[in-house]
Design an enzyme around this catalytic site. Structure first.
Site, mmCIF file in Angstrom:
data_model
loop_
_atom_site.group_PDB
_atom_site.id
_atom_site.type_symbol
_atom_site.label_atom_id
_atom_site.label_comp_id
_atom_site.label_asym_id
_atom_site.label_seq_id
_atom_site.Cartn_x
_atom_site.Cartn_y
_atom_site.Cartn_z
ATOM 1 N N PHE A 149 0.810 -1.223 0.000
ATOM 2 C CA PHE A 149 0.000 0.000 0.000
ATOM 3 C C PHE A 149 0.838 1.265 0.000
ATOM 4 O O PHE A 149 0.365 2.336 -0.368
ATOM 5 C CB PHE A 149 -0.955 0.014 1.215
ATOM 6 N N LYS A 173 -1.200 -6.772 -9.407
ATOM 7 C CA LYS A 173 -2.194 -6.940 -8.331
ATOM 8 C C LYS A 173 -1.804 -5.894 -7.276
ATOM 9 O O LYS A 173 -0.963 -6.141 -6.412
ATOM 10 C CB LYS A 173 -2.081 -8.373 -7.771
ATOM 11 N N ARG A 177 -5.735 -1.516 -0.763
ATOM 12 C CA ARG A 177 -6.033 -0.243 -0.073
ATOM 13 C C ARG A 177 -5.844 0.967 -0.988
ATOM 14 O O ARG A 177 -6.357 2.037 -0.703
ATOM 15 C CB ARG A 177 -5.110 -0.085 1.137
ATOM 16 N N SER A 226 5.217 -7.097 3.198
ATOM 17 C CA SER A 226 5.768 -7.398 4.524
ATOM 18 C C SER A 226 6.538 -8.725 4.496
ATOM 19 O O SER A 226 6.313 -9.579 3.624
ATOM 20 C CB SER A 226 4.632 -7.467 5.545
ATOM 21 N N CYS A 281 9.490 1.601 3.400
ATOM 22 C CA CYS A 281 10.373 0.471 3.720
ATOM 23 C C CYS A 281 11.787 0.956 3.990
ATOM 24 O O CYS A 281 12.601 0.229 4.541
ATOM 25 C CB CYS A 281 10.377 -0.532 2.590
ATOM 26 N N GLU A 382 8.457 -4.319 13.210
ATOM 27 C CA GLU A 382 8.429 -3.243 12.215
ATOM 28 C C GLU A 382 7.148 -2.452 12.488
ATOM 29 O O GLU A 382 6.045 -2.907 12.176
ATOM 30 C CB GLU A 382 8.387 -3.812 10.789
HETATM 31 P P1 NAD Z 1 1.419 -6.671 2.894
HETATM 32 O O1 NAD Z 1 2.444 -7.731 2.973
HETATM 33 O O2 NAD Z 1 0.284 -6.715 3.860
HETATM 34 O O3 NAD Z 1 0.735 -6.662 1.435
HETATM 35 C C1 NAD Z 1 1.521 -6.645 0.265
HETATM 36 C C2 NAD Z 1 0.714 -7.288 -0.864
HETATM 37 O O4 NAD Z 1 0.482 -8.656 -0.535
HETATM 38 C C3 NAD Z 1 -0.643 -6.654 -1.086
HETATM 39 O O5 NAD Z 1 -0.891 -6.598 -2.473
HETATM 40 C C4 NAD Z 1 -1.604 -7.596 -0.372
HETATM 41 O O6 NAD Z 1 -2.877 -7.615 -0.989
HETATM 42 C C5 NAD Z 1 -0.919 -8.939 -0.488
HETATM 43 N N1 NAD Z 1 -1.125 -9.795 0.691
HETATM 44 C C6 NAD Z 1 -1.297 -9.405 1.988
HETATM 45 N N2 NAD Z 1 -1.413 -10.472 2.789
HETATM 46 C C7 NAD Z 1 -1.289 -11.565 2.014
HETATM 47 C C8 NAD Z 1 -1.297 -12.972 2.259
HETATM 48 N N3 NAD Z 1 -1.452 -13.463 3.488
HETATM 49 N N4 NAD Z 1 -1.143 -13.799 1.218
HETATM 50 C C9 NAD Z 1 -0.948 -13.326 -0.027
HETATM 51 N N5 NAD Z 1 -0.942 -12.006 -0.320
HETATM 52 C C10 NAD Z 1 -1.107 -11.134 0.679
HETATM 53 O O7 NAD Z 1 2.179 -5.266 2.964
HETATM 54 P P2 NAD Z 1 1.554 -3.799 3.103
HETATM 55 O O8 NAD Z 1 1.008 -3.627 4.467
HETATM 56 O O9 NAD Z 1 0.671 -3.511 1.934
HETATM 57 O O10 NAD Z 1 2.880 -2.925 2.919
HETATM 58 C C11 NAD Z 1 3.743 -2.604 3.976
HETATM 59 C C12 NAD Z 1 4.902 -3.584 4.041
HETATM 60 O O11 NAD Z 1 5.614 -3.597 2.803
HETATM 61 C C13 NAD Z 1 5.931 -3.205 5.097
HETATM 62 O O12 NAD Z 1 6.366 -4.360 5.731
HETATM 63 C C14 NAD Z 1 7.054 -2.579 4.269
HETATM 64 O O13 NAD Z 1 8.334 -2.625 4.881
HETATM 65 C C15 NAD Z 1 7.012 -3.423 3.049
HETATM 66 N N6 NAD Z 1 7.649 -2.769 1.922
HETATM 67 C C16 NAD Z 1 8.878 -3.226 1.548
HETATM 68 C C17 NAD Z 1 9.540 -2.612 0.506
HETATM 69 C C18 NAD Z 1 10.897 -3.081 0.080
HETATM 70 O O14 NAD Z 1 11.380 -2.608 -0.925
HETATM 71 N N7 NAD Z 1 11.555 -3.987 0.786
HETATM 72 C C19 NAD Z 1 8.942 -1.536 -0.166
HETATM 73 C C20 NAD Z 1 7.682 -1.112 0.241
HETATM 74 C C21 NAD Z 1 7.046 -1.753 1.294
#
Ligand code: NAD
Length: 497
Positions: A149, A173, A177, A226, A281, A382
């Site tokens: 998001f 995909k 949010r 995440s 991140c 985090e």
């Molecule tokens: P998230 O892991 O909840 O969701 C990421 C994506 O995965 C979304 O499209 C979501 O719909 C999908 N998803 C969520 N739960 C899932 C599941 N159980 N099974 C399959 N798909 C699922 O992350 P978020 O809350 O949207 O974003 C924040 C997180 O992303 C933080 O941990 C942040 O550090 C990380 N992030 C990392 C980077 C990087 O480059 N390392 C960059 C941006 C964000």
């Protein structure tokens, strides 16, 4: 109530399902739209279209592909205001920050415009007598991008321009949010002349992700989100034979040495901890204060934290917006309270912030917690909110040990005026991206972005040269065109010259 559709084969599509999810404006707490969720049938249909599109797009000349990317670059640049407004309305970050993330995305498109040079192969003339050897790279086919998001435009643009320039079809995909900016990107790709089906958008949450991870016609997965989900994505998709890069969460430490310019360090720490409400991140979430720098540094960060202008991201002068959801706010507040209970010192407490006129928004103010210990949840979790924890250490060596003991390894920074200390730091930390007096060391587009340890699962970093490599696979050709004087007889021995 507006309804947000999928983008399939060049047009908005409702799909076959009836389920929807509400979309919120986090600054007002109001529902602004309903998002359609894809069914397994929608997924199968979209992948079949992508597979057919990948075949013809992968066969399209490099110059035609490059033309589309140049036009797309111009269209995104011309729609920065519109894209930024969509980001702020669904994510909450301030407009100037939203424009900043689009700028970083544009850099990746610009890099992808150089794809003819990036895809040049090698050629070895006369590798053996009468034999030439050469190599080139081909697209892998259908790639799915699953994005978080917190960067509704930048993270999709870390992936899609690279995957498309290298000749693949791409299914995005987006986070459920923040879906609207992805839809505008789809229309801009189409306006740029991208054939229908090469870039598609499918909305949903974990069910759609599961479908993509196991579909036999999806060849590669780029995931950013995440850590637990990144790990799950890697394990599941590799089990189904796919190529995967899965970027996870972070806990980024900035170490401040006593010889640093403390005003400069405090400015940067506050901006890197509270910008985008800490939902980056690469946000700095741990300040590692060395020796006698600590007291003065904490005081200077405190002065900056209380002065941050927290407001609806559309308000002029706003520096920090809300967090993404009530659940996120609850988690952040709970973690701050646990640190307080465990004996940490509350320097600035953002738990009770109210933004007048926006009482239903999801607000947490800038928070600074000193004397945090590594066993406290404020250190181990985090938090992904505007919370800076301060851990005090004796010297640089102890700071490096602290950073290396942390399970994450996304980004880190050092503030110092000593070249020797900076060099020791850059060579000793187990972290993928390192800043020297630079708090958010996000690599430019012609390098690649990626953390170490629990911040990235898979072998390849994202965008840049590693992006080209991830979205393609190599062929090496050994060729002989027999001429009379070179024609040699076949041999039963393994050929050696
Ligand atoms: P998230 O892991 O909840 O969701 C990421 C994506 O995965 C979304 O499209 C979501 O719909 C999908 N998803 C969520 N739960 C899932 C599941 N159980 N099974 C399959 N798909 C699922 O992350 P978020 O809350 O949207 O974003 C924040 C997180 O992303 C933080 O941990 C942040 O550090 C990380 N992030 C990392 C980077 C990087 O480059 N390392 C960059 C941006 C964000």
């Amino acid at each position: 109530m507006p309804v947000i559709n999928h983008f399939i084969r060049g047009e908005e599509a409702a799909g076959t399902g009836t389920d929807t999810k509400p979309i919120y404006n986090p600054a007002t707490g109001q529902i602004t739209a309903e998002l359609r969720l894809a069914t397994p049938e929608d997924l199968g249909h979209t992948v079949a279209i992508a597979k057919a599109a990948a075949e013809s797009w992968g066969d399209t000349s490099l110059s035609k592909r490059t033309n589309v990317l140049f036009k797309f670059r111009e269209l995104v640049a011309a729609h920065v205001d519109e894209l930024a407004a969509l980001i702020t309305a669904e994510h909450g970050k301030v407009l100037s920050d939203a424009k900043g993330e689009i700028g970083r995305g544009l850099e990746v498109i610009e890099y992808a415009c150089g794809i003819p040079t990036l895809l040049k192969g090698d050629y070895s003339d006369q590798a053996s007598t009468g034999i030439d050897v050469f190599s080139f790279r081909e697209p892998i086919g259908v790639v799915a991008g699953i994005t978080p998001f917190n960067f509704p435009v930048m993270v999709p643009l870390w992936m899609a321009p690279m995957a498309i320039a290298t000749g693949n079809a791409f299914i995005l995909k987006p986070s459920h949010r923040v879906p609207s900016a992805a839809m505008l990107l789809a229309r801009l790709f189409q306006e740029a002349g991208l054939p229908d089906g090469v870039f598609q958008v499918l909305h949903g949450d974990r069910e759609v992700v599961s479908g993509l991870l196991s579909h036999p016609d999806v060849d590669g997965i780029s995931f950013v989100g995440s850590t637990p989900v990144a790990k799950h994505v890697l394990e599941t998709a590799t089990k189904h034979g796919k190529r995967v890069q899965a970027l996870g969460g972070a806990k980024n430490h900035a170490i401040v040495l006593p010889d640093a310019d403390l005003d400069n360090a405090a400015d940067h720490l506050a901006a890197a901890a509270f910008g985008s409400a800490g939902q980056r991140c690469m946000a700095i979430s741990v300040a590692v204060a060395v020796g006698d720098a600590a007291d003065l540094l904490v005081k200077k960060v405190e002065e900056r934290a209380v002065a941050v202008n927290v407001n609806n991201g559309t308000e002029p002068g706003a520096e920090m917006g809300p967090v993404i959801s009530p659940e996120s706010k609850e988690f952040i507040v709970k973690t701050i309270s646990e640190a307080e209970k465990a004996g940490a010192a509350m320097v600035v407490d953002g738990r009770d912030l109210v933004v007048p006129g926006h009482e239903d928004g999801f607000w947490v103010g800038p928070t600074v917690i000193d004397h945090v210990k590594t066993e406290m949840s404020a250190y181990t979790e985090e938090i992904f909110g505007p919370v800076l924890v301060v851990v005090r250490v004796e010297d640089l060596e102890e700071g490096i040990r602290l950073i290396n003991a942390n399970p994450y390894g996304n980004g880190t920074a050092i503030f110092t005026s000593s070249g020797a200390a900076a060099r020791k730091f850059q060579r000793s930390v187990d972290v993928g991206m390192i800043g020297i007096n630079v708090p958010l060391p996000v690599p430019v587009a012609y390098y690649s972005f990626g953390g170490w340890k629990a911040s990235l699962f898979g072998d390849k970093h994202i965008y840049g040269p590693e992006g080209v490599s991830f979205y393609t696979r190599g062929k090496v050709i050994t060729s002989r065109w027999p001429e009379a004087e070179h024609a040699s007889g076949a041999s039963y021995n393994f050929p050696s010259n």
